[in-house]
Write a protein that holds these residues in place. Structure first.
Motif, PDB file in Angstrom:
ATOM      1  N   ASP A 217       0.854  -1.189   0.000  1.00 27.85           N
ATOM      2  CA  ASP A 217       0.000   0.000   0.000  1.00 27.85           C
ATOM      3  C   ASP A 217       0.889   1.238   0.000  1.00 27.85           C
ATOM      4  O   ASP A 217       0.655   2.196   0.734  1.00 27.85           O
ATOM      5  CB  ASP A 217      -0.934   0.005   1.209  1.00 27.85           C
ATOM      6  CG  ASP A 217      -2.129   0.934   1.017  1.00 27.85           C
ATOM      7  OD1 ASP A 217      -2.401   1.333  -0.139  1.00 27.85           O
ATOM      8  OD2 ASP A 217      -2.791   1.270   2.016  1.00 27.85           O
ATOM      9  N   TYR A 218       1.913   1.212  -0.850  1.00 29.12           N
ATOM     10  CA  TYR A 218       2.938   2.252  -0.829  1.00 29.12           C
ATOM     11  C   TYR A 218       2.468   3.455  -1.639  1.00 29.12           C
ATOM     12  O   TYR A 218       2.368   3.410  -2.859  1.00 29.12           O
ATOM     13  CB  TYR A 218       4.246   1.706  -1.383  1.00 29.12           C
ATOM     14  CG  TYR A 218       5.439   2.597  -1.113  1.00 29.12           C
ATOM     15  CD1 TYR A 218       5.963   2.706   0.172  1.00 29.12           C
ATOM     16  CD2 TYR A 218       6.034   3.328  -2.133  1.00 29.12           C
ATOM     17  CE1 TYR A 218       7.038   3.528   0.440  1.00 29.12           C
ATOM     18  CE2 TYR A 218       7.133   4.148  -1.879  1.00 29.12           C
ATOM     19  CZ  TYR A 218       7.622   4.250  -0.590  1.00 29.12           C
ATOM     20  OH  TYR A 218       8.701   5.067  -0.330  1.00 29.12           O
ATOM     21  N   ARG A 219       2.144   4.539  -0.934  1.00 27.94           N
ATOM     22  CA  ARG A 219       1.622   5.752  -1.554  1.00 27.94           C
ATOM     23  C   ARG A 219       2.271   6.963  -0.897  1.00 27.94           C
ATOM     24  O   ARG A 219       2.775   6.888   0.231  1.00 27.94           O
ATOM     25  CB  ARG A 219       0.105   5.855  -1.380  1.00 27.94           C
ATOM     26  CG  ARG A 219      -0.682   4.647  -1.842  1.00 27.94           C
ATOM     27  CD  ARG A 219      -2.169   4.974  -1.933  1.00 27.94           C
ATOM     28  NE  ARG A 219      -2.679   5.635  -0.743  1.00 27.94           N
ATOM     29  CZ  ARG A 219      -3.421   5.043   0.191  1.00 27.94           C
ATOM     30  NH1 ARG A 219      -3.710   3.754   0.094  1.00 27.94           N
ATOM     31  NH2 ARG A 219      -3.852   5.720   1.224  1.00 27.94           N
ATOM     32  N   LEU A 220       2.196   8.098  -1.580  1.00 26.13           N
ATOM     33  CA  LEU A 220       2.757   9.323  -1.021  1.00 26.13           C
ATOM     34  C   LEU A 220       2.070   9.717   0.275  1.00 26.13           C
ATOM     35  O   LEU A 220       2.699  10.310   1.153  1.00 26.13           O
ATOM     36  CB  LEU A 220       2.651  10.468  -2.042  1.00 26.13           C
ATOM     37  CG  LEU A 220       3.695  10.462  -3.156  1.00 26.13           C
ATOM     38  CD1 LEU A 220       3.295  11.440  -4.249  1.00 26.13           C
ATOM     39  CD2 LEU A 220       5.081  10.791  -2.623  1.00 26.13           C
ATOM     40  N   ASP A 221       0.777   9.396   0.419  1.00 26.32           N
ATOM     41  CA  ASP A 221       0.091   9.750   1.666  1.00 26.32           C
ATOM     42  C   ASP A 221       0.299   8.717   2.758  1.00 26.32           C
ATOM     43  O   ASP A 221      -0.321   8.799   3.823  1.00 26.32           O
ATOM     44  CB  ASP A 221      -1.399  10.018   1.438  1.00 26.32           C
ATOM     45  CG  ASP A 221      -2.130   8.864   0.771  1.00 26.32           C
ATOM     46  OD1 ASP A 221      -1.468   7.904   0.343  1.00 26.32           O
ATOM     47  OD2 ASP A 221      -3.364   8.927   0.673  1.00 26.32           O
ATOM     48  N   ASN A 222       1.208   7.767   2.518  1.00 23.19           N
ATOM     49  CA  ASN A 222       1.620   6.834   3.571  1.00 23.19           C
ATOM     50  C   ASN A 222       3.078   7.029   3.961  1.00 23.19           C
ATOM     51  O   ASN A 222       3.661   6.147   4.597  1.00 23.19           O
ATOM     52  CB  ASN A 222       1.385   5.384   3.130  1.00 23.19           C
ATOM     53  CG  ASN A 222      -0.019   4.905   3.454  1.00 23.19           C
ATOM     54  OD1 ASN A 222      -0.667   5.429   4.351  1.00 23.19           O
ATOM     55  ND2 ASN A 222      -0.501   3.907   2.727  1.00 23.19           N
ATOM     56  N   VAL A 223       3.661   8.154   3.575  1.00 21.44           N
ATOM     57  CA  VAL A 223       5.012   8.479   4.040  1.00 21.44           C
ATOM     58  C   VAL A 223       4.969   9.798   4.799  1.00 21.44           C
ATOM     59  O   VAL A 223       4.099  10.643   4.574  1.00 21.44           O
ATOM     60  CB  VAL A 223       6.038   8.547   2.886  1.00 21.44           C
ATOM     61  CG1 VAL A 223       6.109   7.223   2.147  1.00 21.44           C
ATOM     62  CG2 VAL A 223       5.750   9.690   1.936  1.00 21.44           C
ATOM     63  N   VAL A 224       5.907   9.962   5.724  1.00 21.92           N
ATOM     64  CA  VAL A 224       6.008  11.159   6.552  1.00 21.92           C
ATOM     65  C   VAL A 224       7.245  11.927   6.126  1.00 21.92           C
ATOM     66  O   VAL A 224       8.343  11.364   6.054  1.00 21.92           O
ATOM     67  CB  VAL A 224       6.103  10.799   8.046  1.00 21.92           C
ATOM     68  CG1 VAL A 224       6.144  12.066   8.894  1.00 21.92           C
ATOM     69  CG2 VAL A 224       4.934   9.914   8.461  1.00 21.92           C
ATOM     70  N   LEU A 225       7.072  13.222   5.829  1.00 20.37           N
ATOM     71  CA  LEU A 225       8.172  14.070   5.402  1.00 20.37           C
ATOM     72  C   LEU A 225       8.655  14.939   6.563  1.00 20.37           C
ATOM     73  O   LEU A 225       7.855  15.409   7.378  1.00 20.37           O
ATOM     74  CB  LEU A 225       7.737  14.982   4.251  1.00 20.37           C
ATOM     75  CG  LEU A 225       7.070  14.317   3.047  1.00 20.37           C
ATOM     76  CD1 LEU A 225       6.698  15.374   2.006  1.00 20.37           C
ATOM     77  CD2 LEU A 225       7.969  13.254   2.438  1.00 20.37           C
ATOM     78  N   ASP A 226       9.939  15.165   6.621  1.00 24.43           N
ATOM     79  CA  ASP A 226      10.522  16.071   7.609  1.00 24.43           C
ATOM     80  C   ASP A 226      10.015  17.486   7.317  1.00 24.43           C
ATOM     81  O   ASP A 226      10.229  18.004   6.221  1.00 24.43           O
ATOM     82  CB  ASP A 226      12.047  16.013   7.490  1.00 24.43           C
ATOM     83  CG  ASP A 226      12.754  16.849   8.553  1.00 24.43           C
ATOM     84  OD1 ASP A 226      12.137  17.782   9.107  1.00 24.43           O
ATOM     85  OD2 ASP A 226      13.937  16.581   8.814  1.00 24.43           O
ATOM     86  N   PRO A 227       9.331  18.147   8.268  1.00 21.91           N
ATOM     87  CA  PRO A 227       8.783  19.485   7.984  1.00 21.91           C
ATOM     88  C   PRO A 227       9.855  20.525   7.684  1.00 21.91           C
ATOM     89  O   PRO A 227       9.581  21.516   7.003  1.00 21.91           O
ATOM     90  CB  PRO A 227       8.000  19.832   9.252  1.00 21.91           C
ATOM     91  CG  PRO A 227       8.502  18.903  10.300  1.00 21.91           C
ATOM     92  CD  PRO A 227       8.973  17.670   9.610  1.00 21.91           C
ATOM     93  N   ALA A 228      11.083  20.315   8.172  1.00 21.57           N
ATOM     94  CA  ALA A 228      12.163  21.253   7.896  1.00 21.57           C
ATOM     95  C   ALA A 228      12.877  20.941   6.594  1.00 21.57           C
ATOM     96  O   ALA A 228      13.585  21.793   6.042  1.00 21.57           O
ATOM     97  CB  ALA A 228      13.173  21.247   9.047  1.00 21.57           C
ATOM     98  N   ASP A 229      12.703  19.723   6.090  1.00 15.39           N
ATOM     99  CA  ASP A 229      13.326  19.307   4.836  1.00 15.39           C
ATOM    100  C   ASP A 229      12.407  18.301   4.155  1.00 15.39           C
ATOM    101  O   ASP A 229      12.564  17.103   4.317  1.00 15.39           O
ATOM    102  CB  ASP A 229      14.703  18.678   5.093  1.00 15.39           C
ATOM    103  CG  ASP A 229      15.359  18.183   3.801  1.00 15.39           C
ATOM    104  OD1 ASP A 229      14.867  18.538   2.711  1.00 15.39           O
ATOM    105  OD2 ASP A 229      16.357  17.448   3.894  1.00 15.39           O
ATOM    106  N   PRO A 230      11.430  18.789   3.395  1.00  8.49           N
ATOM    107  CA  PRO A 230      10.408  17.896   2.844  1.00  8.49           C
ATOM    108  C   PRO A 230      10.933  16.891   1.829  1.00  8.49           C
ATOM    109  O   PRO A 230      10.193  16.000   1.424  1.00  8.49           O
ATOM    110  CB  PRO A 230       9.411  18.864   2.197  1.00  8.49           C
ATOM    111  CG  PRO A 230      10.182  20.110   1.940  1.00  8.49           C
ATOM    112  CD  PRO A 230      11.172  20.203   3.058  1.00  8.49           C
ATOM    113  N   LEU A 231      12.188  16.985   1.438  1.00  8.96           N
ATOM    114  CA  LEU A 231      12.760  15.969   0.559  1.00  8.96           C
ATOM    115  C   LEU A 231      13.248  14.756   1.340  1.00  8.96           C
ATOM    116  O   LEU A 231      13.646  13.757   0.747  1.00  8.96           O
ATOM    117  CB  LEU A 231      13.914  16.551  -0.263  1.00  8.96           C
ATOM    118  CG  LEU A 231      13.554  17.708  -1.201  1.00  8.96           C
ATOM    119  CD1 LEU A 231      14.761  18.091  -2.056  1.00  8.96           C
ATOM    120  CD2 LEU A 231      12.365  17.364  -2.082  1.00  8.96           C
TER     121      LEU A 231
END
Length: 356
Positions: A217-231
């Motif tokens: 179920d690998y989707r962009l809305d199933n990953v968490v991004l660092d708010p200070a470095d969204p990459l």
């Protein structure tokens, strides 16, 4: 610029539970919890439900199954916790499990609690405060695929990992299993879809590309991004369907949700993640990039793409059946019957284009 951290909303009435009983359980199993917690619910939740409990400055995430009838192997929260515990030493993006509850009397179902990974979760639109131009979006996209490649490289000889699935024969089990799930989820007016299921049974590869840990179920809305470095991806969520299987099936499942900028208006309405944004790879570019990074052949990816769409159709139909039977009143599910029929037609168009 620091982007806004994903925040919960008030709990939907049909998803509420006895917070006092859960609080008592957690205080018995997690050290250092004091006071009365506050409760919120994260958006989404078409399948399993996710809540945030705040004890002062400490934040915990609770995952549980939705109310109503469930497919036999679906919504197994205890297994999801087992998967994350097994993976964390090998794959640091799996959150840390803090407690599991086997007693259905506490909440009415099994559940687990994990650490909160506070960060940005991408929803339908790309937040402007991420400050990403097209080049930045492309880097975000390739980094997302790279994390999937890393998961597929996890050593499956570790006993805890080896116990997560049967491995060999995965494709045949999936084709048969999801076909049966669709038949069981059928409602009046549904597309029988027997032609699509027959095509999948006939065109399935004779063997797996490899046997890997697959997220499913690998989707962009199933990953968490660092708010200070969204990459930078700091976590991967929603491990319920993780097993050992074919990595191209995992990629095909991910691309079923990949709505790109030139897709038709109906498919655009399905979009839950910003895969249309300038700089995002197209589905074909995702497949080619994955093939380059792994060295596996993606020349005959048509089967995997059609299966991914069909599997999504089954999931949508299962949710619609719950709505049709009155087991959920969430109004967003009312249109899922038509959505399932659209996905059947999309499968047929992809089959016709494949020439197989």
């Amino acid at each position: 610029m620091t982007a806004a951290i994903d925040q919960p909303r008030p709990v939907r009435a049909e998803d509420a539970f006895d917070l006092a009983r859960v609080d008592a359980f957690l205080k018995q199993h997690i050290d250092g919890l004091t006071g009365t917690p506050t409760l919120g619910q994260f958006p989404g939740g078409a399948s399993n439900l996710t809540y945030l409990l705040r004890y002062g400055d400490r934040e915990l995430v609770l995952r549980r199954a939705p109310p109503g009838a469930k497919a036999k192997s679906a919504h197994d929260m205890l297994r999801e916790a087992q998967v994350m515990t097994a993976l964390r030493p090998h794959y640091p993006y799996a959150p840390r499990i803090l407690a599991t509850c086997h007693d259905p009397d506490v909440l009415g179902c099994h559940f687990y609690v994990m650490e909160r990974l506070a960060g940005v979760i991408l929803r339908r639109e790309l937040p402007a405060d991420l400050g990403l131009d097209a080049a930045g979006v492309r880097a975000l996209c390739t980094g997302f695929i790279d994390r999937l490649v890393e998961l597929h490289r996890v050593d499956t000889t570790d006993p805890a990992i080896a116990a997560l699935g049967k491995g060999e024969g995965y494709i045949a089990r999936q084709v048969a299993g999801w076909s049966e799930r669709y038949r069981q989820a059928f409602t009046d007016g549904s597309d029988p879809c027997e032609d699509v299921m027959a095509w999948l049974a006939d065109k399935q590869p004779a063997r797996e590309t490899a046997i890997c840990v697959i997220h499913n179920d690998y989707r962009l809305d199933n990953v968490v991004l660092d708010p200070a470095d969204p990459l930078t991806i700091t976590g991967v969520l929603d491990w319920e369907m993780t097993t050992l299987g074919d990595p191209l099936m995992d990629l095909g499942g991910a691309l079923a949700y990949w709505v790109q900028a030139d897709d038709d208006p109906v498919f655009q309405s399905f979009r839950r993640q910003p895969t249309h944004a300038p700089g995002m790879l197209t589905r074909r570019e995702v497949v080619d990039y994955y093939g380059e990074r792994t060295g596996w052949s993606v020349e005959h990816f048509d089967f995997h793409e059609v299966f991914g769409l069909f599997r999504l159709q089954v999931i949508v139909q299962q949710i619609y059946r719950r709505f049709a039977l009155g087991q959920t009143s969430n109004p967003q599910f009312g249109g899922f019957g038509d959505a399932a029929k659209y996905l059947a037609q999309r499968c047929r168009r992809r089959i016709a284009a494949s020439g197989l």
